[in-house]
Motif scaffolding. Structure first.
Motif, PDB file in Angstrom:
ATOM      1  N   LEU A   2      40.423  33.598  36.844  1.00 44.99           N
ATOM      2  CA  LEU A   2      39.516  34.343  37.719  1.00 44.99           C
ATOM      3  C   LEU A   2      38.565  35.177  36.855  1.00 44.99           C
ATOM      4  O   LEU A   2      39.011  35.859  35.941  1.00 44.99           O
ATOM      5  CB  LEU A   2      40.303  35.304  38.592  1.00 44.99           C
ATOM      6  CG  LEU A   2      40.901  34.806  39.903  1.00 44.99           C
ATOM      7  CD1 LEU A   2      41.569  35.962  40.620  1.00 44.99           C
ATOM      8  CD2 LEU A   2      39.846  34.179  40.789  1.00 44.99           C
ATOM      9  N   ILE A   3      37.288  35.082  37.176  1.00 41.99           N
ATOM     10  CA  ILE A   3      36.345  35.952  36.468  1.00 41.99           C
ATOM     11  C   ILE A   3      35.755  36.912  37.493  1.00 41.99           C
ATOM     12  O   ILE A   3      35.104  36.492  38.454  1.00 41.99           O
ATOM     13  CB  ILE A   3      35.190  35.144  35.827  1.00 41.99           C
ATOM     14  CG1 ILE A   3      35.755  33.973  35.003  1.00 41.99           C
ATOM     15  CG2 ILE A   3      34.312  36.041  34.965  1.00 41.99           C
ATOM     16  CD1 ILE A   3      34.685  32.992  34.581  1.00 41.99           C
ATOM     17  N   ARG A   4      36.041  38.175  37.322  1.00 40.17           N
ATOM     18  CA  ARG A   4      35.439  39.175  38.204  1.00 40.17           C
ATOM     19  C   ARG A   4      34.224  39.727  37.462  1.00 40.17           C
ATOM     20  O   ARG A   4      34.359  40.445  36.475  1.00 40.17           O
ATOM     21  CB  ARG A   4      36.429  40.301  38.510  1.00 40.17           C
ATOM     22  CG  ARG A   4      35.992  41.184  39.675  1.00 40.17           C
ATOM     23  CD  ARG A   4      36.944  42.356  39.830  1.00 40.17           C
ATOM     24  NE  ARG A   4      38.327  41.924  40.038  1.00 40.17           N
ATOM     25  CZ  ARG A   4      38.826  41.533  41.212  1.00 40.17           C
ATOM     26  NH1 ARG A   4      38.049  41.532  42.279  1.00 40.17           N
ATOM     27  NH2 ARG A   4      40.083  41.158  41.308  1.00 40.17           N
ATOM     28  N   ILE A   5      33.041  39.327  37.951  1.00 39.16           N
ATOM     29  CA  ILE A   5      31.828  39.647  37.186  1.00 39.16           C
ATOM     30  C   ILE A   5      31.386  41.090  37.424  1.00 39.16           C
ATOM     31  O   ILE A   5      31.264  41.546  38.564  1.00 39.16           O
ATOM     32  CB  ILE A   5      30.658  38.691  37.562  1.00 39.16           C
ATOM     33  CG1 ILE A   5      31.117  37.234  37.454  1.00 39.16           C
ATOM     34  CG2 ILE A   5      29.456  38.932  36.662  1.00 39.16           C
ATOM     35  CD1 ILE A   5      30.104  36.236  37.962  1.00 39.16           C
ATOM     36  N   ASN A   6      31.161  41.757  36.349  1.00 42.35           N
ATOM     37  CA  ASN A   6      30.656  43.130  36.403  1.00 42.35           C
ATOM     38  C   ASN A   6      29.231  43.092  36.972  1.00 42.35           C
ATOM     39  O   ASN A   6      28.421  42.234  36.587  1.00 42.35           O
ATOM     40  CB  ASN A   6      30.662  43.684  34.965  1.00 42.35           C
ATOM     41  CG  ASN A   6      30.216  45.107  34.910  1.00 42.35           C
ATOM     42  OD1 ASN A   6      29.052  45.408  35.159  1.00 42.35           O
ATOM     43  ND2 ASN A   6      31.134  45.976  34.575  1.00 42.35           N
ATOM     44  N   SER A   7      28.903  44.018  37.877  1.00 41.47           N
ATOM     45  CA  SER A   7      27.601  43.942  38.565  1.00 41.47           C
ATOM     46  C   SER A   7      26.435  43.929  37.560  1.00 41.47           C
ATOM     47  O   SER A   7      25.423  43.269  37.788  1.00 41.47           O
ATOM     48  CB  SER A   7      27.462  45.087  39.562  1.00 41.47           C
ATOM     49  OG  SER A   7      27.671  46.298  38.895  1.00 41.47           O
ATOM     50  N   ALA A   8      26.586  44.604  36.460  1.00 39.91           N
ATOM     51  CA  ALA A   8      25.510  44.633  35.458  1.00 39.91           C
ATOM     52  C   ALA A   8      25.287  43.256  34.834  1.00 39.91           C
ATOM     53  O   ALA A   8      24.244  43.003  34.233  1.00 39.91           O
ATOM     54  CB  ALA A   8      25.861  45.638  34.370  1.00 39.91           C
ATOM     55  N   GLU A   9      26.264  42.361  35.014  1.00 36.99           N
ATOM     56  CA  GLU A   9      26.144  41.041  34.367  1.00 36.99           C
ATOM     57  C   GLU A   9      25.897  39.906  35.365  1.00 36.99           C
ATOM     58  O   GLU A   9      25.883  38.733  34.986  1.00 36.99           O
ATOM     59  CB  GLU A   9      27.424  40.759  33.559  1.00 36.99           C
ATOM     60  CG  GLU A   9      27.552  41.690  32.373  1.00 36.99           C
ATOM     61  CD  GLU A   9      28.882  41.567  31.636  1.00 36.99           C
ATOM     62  OE1 GLU A   9      29.860  41.085  32.239  1.00 36.99           O
ATOM     63  OE2 GLU A   9      28.928  41.954  30.469  1.00 36.99           O
ATOM     64  N   LEU A  10      25.700  40.294  36.632  1.00 38.02           N
ATOM     65  CA  LEU A  10      25.542  39.254  37.673  1.00 38.02           C
ATOM     66  C   LEU A  10      24.341  38.346  37.431  1.00 38.02           C
ATOM     67  O   LEU A  10      24.336  37.178  37.833  1.00 38.02           O
ATOM     68  CB  LEU A  10      25.419  39.918  39.045  1.00 38.02           C
ATOM     69  CG  LEU A  10      26.723  40.005  39.852  1.00 38.02           C
ATOM     70  CD1 LEU A  10      26.520  40.808  41.129  1.00 38.02           C
ATOM     71  CD2 LEU A  10      27.250  38.613  40.188  1.00 38.02           C
TER      72      LEU A  10
END
Ligand code: PEP
Ligand code: MN
Length: 322
Positions: A2-10
């Protein structure tokens, strides 16, 4: 994975998904929400290289791996003994030809298929007996020829592998060398089964990480739980951990019931415990006269005691079948 993407990296997500498409042979993208990507069915070995690329894409994001994904190769390692419950017995160290042959003849008469064959000993003190060394190889060769027993021999350094491999059927990595990564890498190349002991105080992650080095090219790994004696004063075999490794990964797991037993009285109950926990077998030390043993005489069992252990194991397995 699972990759929970940091909003800064979306903003990098689209480029990442394009990369995933190219890797379709190695994995399957299962679902994606705006900030979560779930990657399934990662093929053996693919996760390692992939992980560093994901980290490069999303350095601030959270990557969650399942246990099997963390150790993709070790988790896939498979080794099967010929019997449901295998016994690897023998002396702590080969002392001399005569007494070793006597032990071998006894083990053969008991129907054993394997024998401990240590000629290189990892000793804490440089003044303690270090094993027969290469001089012992002839004895290994003879025991195989005469008794058709499979030899299990510990090596301490990659430079001992080539010669020992000629006469040994299974390499043992002792507790002291579980984190000898050069040795583990070299063993990966041998194609012979590797019995990997858990170092005292090491946890599941440490143990599987070491196995991962071997599993790169060698999937015949026997995990040997040897307890924590030497790290914790009371020692103790961690049967829970051993059984968990079997349950979660279907690995081949045995218990060394000698080195953490704190005396030979505990060896017999530990044999039954290993069977009760559903392990694949045991390793134990046996000597024709333990009191005269050069190394580890306090926990070695004599021939009669060994026979008794076999009988109690038999009884136990009959009870289970009832
Ligand atoms: C051995 O099995 O001979 C040995 C040295 O044990 P450990 O590595 O578990 O201490
Ligand atoms: Mn020993």
């Amino acid at each position: 994975m699972l990759i929970r993407i940091n909003s800064a990296e979306l903003t990098r997500k689209k480029a990442f998904l394009d990369l995933l498409k190219k890797e379709r042979g190695a994995l399957r993208l299962c679902f994606q929400k705006s900030e979560i990507i779930d990657i399934r069915e990662i093929k053996k070995g693919a996760a390692c290289g992939f992980l560093s690329r994901i980290k490069a894409f999303f350095p601030k994001s959270e990557i969650m791996l399942s246990e099997k994904e963390k150790f993709p190769m070790a988790a896939e390692s498979r080794f099967k003994f010929p019997r449901k419950f295998e016994i690897i017995a023998g002396p702590c160290t080969i002392e001399d030809r005569k007494s070793y042959m006597k032990t071998a003849a006894f083990l053969k008469s008991m129907g054993m298929g394997y024998i401990r064959a240590p000629i290189f000993k990892p000793r804490q003190s440089p003044y303690s007996f270090q094993g027969l060394g290469e001089k012992g190889l002839e004895i290994l060769s003879e025991v195989r020829e005469r008794y058709k027993l499979k030899t299990v021999s510990e090596i301490l350094s990659p430079c001992q592998i080539k010669e020992t491999a000629k006469y040994c059927d299974m390499f043992q990595v002792g507790a002291a060398n579980m984190k000898n990564y050069a040795l583990l890498k070299a063993l990966s190349e041998t194609g012979k089964p590797v019995l990997l002991k858990r170092a005292q105080g090491a946890d599941k992650k440490d143990w599987l990480s070491s196995a991962e080095y071997v599993a790169v090219k060698n999937s015949s790994i026997i995990f040997c739980e040897r307890g924590d004696f030497g790290f914790f004063p009371e020692g103790g075999i961690n049967f829970n951990l051993a059984a968990k490794l079997k349950r979660d990964f279907s690995l081949c797991v045995i218990a060394d019931i000698s080195h953490s037993s704190l005396g030979r009285e505990m060896v017999s109950p530990a044999a039954i415990a290993a069977a009760a926990f559903g392990l694949d077998g045991i390793m134990l030390e046996i000597h024709e006269n333990p009191h005269m043993s050069v190394v580890d005489g306090k926990h070695a069992v004599n021939f009669k005691e060994f026979e008794k252990i076999l009988k109690s194991l038999e009884k136990f397995s009959k009870c289970l079948k009832k």
